[in-house]
Structures are given as structure tokens and as C-alpha cells.
Design a protein around this motif. Structure first.
Motif, PDB file in Angstrom:
ATOM      1  N   THR A  42       8.943  36.815 -33.193  1.00  0.00           N
ATOM      2  CA  THR A  42       7.546  36.887 -33.632  1.00  0.00           C
ATOM      3  C   THR A  42       7.262  35.869 -34.731  1.00  0.00           C
ATOM      4  N   VAL A  43       8.167  35.763 -35.690  1.00  0.00           N
ATOM      5  CA  VAL A  43       7.978  34.812 -36.794  1.00  0.00           C
ATOM      6  C   VAL A  43       7.999  33.377 -36.282  1.00  0.00           C
ATOM      7  N   VAL A  44       8.970  33.058 -35.405  1.00  0.00           N
ATOM      8  CA  VAL A  44       9.066  31.702 -34.858  1.00  0.00           C
ATOM      9  C   VAL A  44       7.846  31.375 -34.005  1.00  0.00           C
ATOM     10  N   ALA A  45       7.393  32.341 -33.213  1.00  0.00           N
ATOM     11  CA  ALA A  45       6.208  32.122 -32.372  1.00  0.00           C
ATOM     12  C   ALA A  45       4.980  31.840 -33.231  1.00  0.00           C
ATOM     13  N   PHE A  46       4.838  32.575 -34.318  1.00  0.00           N
ATOM     14  CA  PHE A  46       3.703  32.347 -35.211  1.00  0.00           C
ATOM     15  C   PHE A  46       3.786  30.973 -35.856  1.00  0.00           C
ATOM     16  N   ALA A  47       4.979  30.554 -36.239  1.00  0.00           N
ATOM     17  CA  ALA A  47       5.142  29.268 -36.914  1.00  0.00           C
ATOM     18  C   ALA A  47       4.966  28.085 -35.970  1.00  0.00           C
TER      19      ALA A  47
END
Length: 423
Positions: A42-47
Motif C-alpha cells: 500500500t505504501v509503495v503503491a501510494f508513493a
């Protein structure tokens, strides 16, 4: 298993839970793996995906960091305690564990409140949402959730101990009273209650808007049926039908809606009852405030001197302008925006529901079993069920939000392509 007197303070061994510990440890390992992969994804997708980099999704990321703290950092120590039925990390870290455990829960609840408030403001007062969730305000709000969490539970530092009935570190049941009781009521009763209230208000607002939209469609259909269409192709009269103010934020400005039903693009007629010699006009108001006047004539009366040539000449001028202005396809965008809003709100509501469902058995059992009469294995099962909350959210995002689903897919495909390139 034999423990000395000091070790007994960190032991949760009883014969009735010897076999259950293997299930609990296995379940804990699944939570660690699924939760760590899902939340980091989720964090990587957002970034990496600009489509996800919105103010609202920053709240999702904040909730994700709270879940990462729990399932990736704290959960392995719980698994170790269940495997050995003994806390092996020492008294000092037991206090650190207890503090971070409740900070994680506090941040999750506060973020769920902020998510519910933001969804309500989007449909009730967009300007207020923009002021509160601004570029400066939103980061401060997110940092404040962590500051409040540490500020509330840091005073309980000396009361964090190893709780044998759940085989984990938490605050002592009686030492911190009444402060611990106040905190639990504030977060788990008032906090989660407020989230439920805001989602109820959102539901009422959306239901009211849907009812108004249905009434508008019926009215619009009635107007279309009653509008006369002469052989010249120009209606005898255009009735202005205002679209009801639903109050639902669609993300589409009024100028993008259907011209016949918008507040900015209207068509009016003048001189409908004037004498035949009086020139008649069709006035078209554009969304930019420009006014264009075209000659027009009323419906031809039988026996009246033929003016077909004049009428057809006027129609050639009027028809293109009317078709460009009147036949604008705006409701599709508005409808899709409303649908997207409902889907995102439904996703957030399900995140809230799962949080409540995960913690209700544990809260009720501890509230009802004040004298510790319930079997220890029952307390363990209720405590282990709360672990689900830290790993379920990414699954909900992927299942209920196409943007997150596409972003997850792109990140995974990118990782595989890089691995292949290195080979």
C-alpha cells in the motif's frame, strides 16, 4: 515446563493451552506475512502512483503505518511468546511493547475518525474540507494522531506488564484505574461511536440525494413528454427545469452538467404571445455568460401565409447553436463521480466495520469477566482475533477500490520485471 519464581511472572503456561499455542503461533505468522506484504504494498503503491496521491489517501497511509507498527514490528514478539508460552524479551521491552501496542490502536481509531469526518465534509461542506485538509493542515493532523497516542498512554509506562491470560504485554488491570478506564471509554466507545455517527449522517445525506435525483428524473421525463415538437424541429417552448440541490459532492462543476437542467446554461423564449408582426427571438445563454439571440417563429398556423423559406433559414442558424449547447453530455460524468464517491465511502465503512468486529469479542469478554472466571483459552482466542485487523485492510482496498487494485498490480509486475532483468 518448570520456571523459577522470576520467570513465572512472564509465563502463560497452563496445560489447557499447550496445544492451542500451535494454532495461535501459526495464525500469528500468517498475520505477520500477509500484513507486512499488504501494508508495504500500500505504501509503495501510494508513493509510485500519482492517481493515489490524494489528500484523502494520506489518511489511508497513516492507518497503514499504524498497522505496519503492529503486524510487522510487534506481532513477531507475540508469536514467540505463544510458541514458548513465555515472554523472553525482558521487562523493559515488555513496557515498550505495551506502549506501542496501544499507540497503534489509538492512531488507528483517530485515523478512522478523520476518514469518516473527511467523507462527511466532502458531501456537506467542500470548502471546510479544503481548509482543514490543506497541504499544511493535513500533515499536522496526521502527526497529531501519533502525538495524542503517545501523550495518552505514556503516563501508563509503569503499569505495562506481562498479562498471562492473553500471553502478551499490556497495562495492569487495576493499577492504572481510573485513568485506563477513561482511555478505553474515550477510544473504543466515544471514538468508534463518533465514526459510526458520521457514517450514518453520510448515509442519510446520500439517501436524500438519491431520492431527489429520482424525483428530478421523473420530472425531466415528464417535461420531455409534454414538450411540443413542431415540424420545424424547434420546440414551441423550452421549460427550464432546475436540477435539485442534492448536496452531494460529485467533483463535477455545474457547467459540466446537462445544459437544459443546469443553473448556468438556460434557454428562454420571448414574445410567445406577441402579435404576428412582432419579431420573435430565441435567446441562448452560454456558461461563459455570453448571450446570443436568434430569430424564430412560433408554430405555423394552418391557413397562415407560408413563411417556410424564412423559417428554414432561421433554423439553419439556430439548430447548430442549440445542438452544441443543449446536447452536452454532462450527467455521465456527474453520475460516475457520485458512484466513485459511494464506492470509496463503502470501502472506508467496511474498514471501520472490520475494526469493530475484530475488537468487540475482546472488549466484551474483558468487560463481562471482571473476576477472571472465564477460561484462559477463551481470552487467548479473543485476543488473537484482534490480530486480523492489522492485515485485513490492504485486502479490502484491493477488493473494493479499482485504483488501489491497479496500483498493487503495477507494483507487483514491476518487481517481477526487475527480478527477471537482473537474471
Amino acid at each position: 515446563m518448570n520456571f523459577n519464581e522470576t520467570d513465572d511472572n512472564f509465563s502463560c503456561y497452563i496445560p489447557s493451552v499447550v496445544h492451542y499455542r500451535y494454532f495461535a503461533a501459526s495464525w500469528g505468522i500468517v498475520v505477520v506475512i500477509v500484513g507486512t506484504i499488504g501494508n508495504l504494498l500500500t505504501v509503495v503503491a501510494f508513493a509510485s502512483d500519482k492517481k493515489l496521491q490524494t489528500k484523502f489517501n494520506l489518511l489511508i497511509v497513516n492507518l497503514t503505518f499504524a498497522d505496519i507498527l503492529y503486524c510487522s514490528f510487534l506481532q513477531p514478539f507475540s508469536v514467540d511468546a505463544y510458541i514458548h508460552l513465555h515472554w523472553r524479551s525482558g521487562e523493559s521491552f515488555c513496557r515498550v511493547f505495551g506502549l506501542l501496542l496501544f499507540v497503534s490502536n489509538a492512531v488507528s481509531i483517530l485515523t478512522l475518525c478523520l476518514i469518516a469526518v473527511s467523507r462527511y465534509l466532502l458531501i456537506n461542506n467542500t470548502k471546510t474540507f479544503e481548509r482543514i485538509y490543506s497541504r499544511v493542515g493535513l500533515p499536522l493532523i496526521l502527526l497529531s494522531t501519533w502525538a495524542i497516542g503517545f501523550g495518552c498512554f505514556a503516563p501508563l509506562w509503569t503499569t505495562f506488564v506481562f498479562v498471562q491470560k492473553v500471553c502478551t504485554c499490556s497495562f495492569h488491570r487495576t493499577r492504572g484505574r481510573p485513568y485506563t478506564t477513561i482511555l478505553l471509554v474515550f477510544y473504543f466507545v466515544i471514538g468508534l461511536g463518533c465514526v459510526g455517527v458520521f457514517y450514518f449522517l453520510i448515509y442519510r445525506k446520500v439517501k436524500k440525494a438519491s431520492k431527489a435525483l429520482d424525483q428530478y428524473k421523473i420530472k425531466k421525463l415528464s417535461v420531455k413528454k409534454n414538450t411540443a415538437l413542431p415540424s420545424t424541429g424547434i420546440p414551441g417552448q423550452y421549460d427550464r427545469v432546475d436540477e435539485p440541490d442534492s448536496g452531494v459532492y460529485t467533483g463535477v462543476s455545474e457547467s459540466q452538467n446537462d445544459v437544459p437542467v443546469s443553473h448556468e446554461n438556460t434557454i428562454s423564449t420571448e414574445g410567445a404571445n406577441s402579435a404576428p408582426a412582432t419579431p420573435k427571438k430565441v435567446i441562448v445563454h452560454s456558461s461563459q455568460g455570453e448571450t446570443t439571440t436568434y430569430p424564430a417563429t412560433p408554430k405555423r398556423v394552418i391557413g397562415q401565409p407560408s413563411q417556410g423559406e424564412t423559417i428554414s433559414t432561421d433554423l439553419a442558424k439556430v439548430k447548430p447553436a442549440v445542438s452544441k449547447k443543449v446536447m452536452t453530455k454532462g450527467p455521465t460524468k456527474s453520475k460516475s463521480s457520485n458512484t466513485e464517491f459511494k464506492k470509496v465511502t463503502k470501502m472506508c465503512f467496511m474498514v471501520f466495520i472490520f475494526f469493530v468486529v475484530c475488537y468487540l469479542p475482546f472488549i466484551f469478554l474483558n468487560a463481562l469477566d471482571a473476576k477472571n472466571l472465564a477460561p484462559q483459552i477463551l481470552h487467548m482466542i479473543a485476543a488473537n482475533f484482534t490480530w486480523l485487523n492489522s492485515c485485513i485492510n490492504p485486502i479490502l482496498y484491493a477488493a473494493m477500490n479499482r485504483h488501489f487494485k491497479e496500483a498493487y498490480k503495477n507494483v507487483i509486475l514491476g518487481i517481477f520485471s526487475r527480478c527477471r532483468a537482473r537474471r
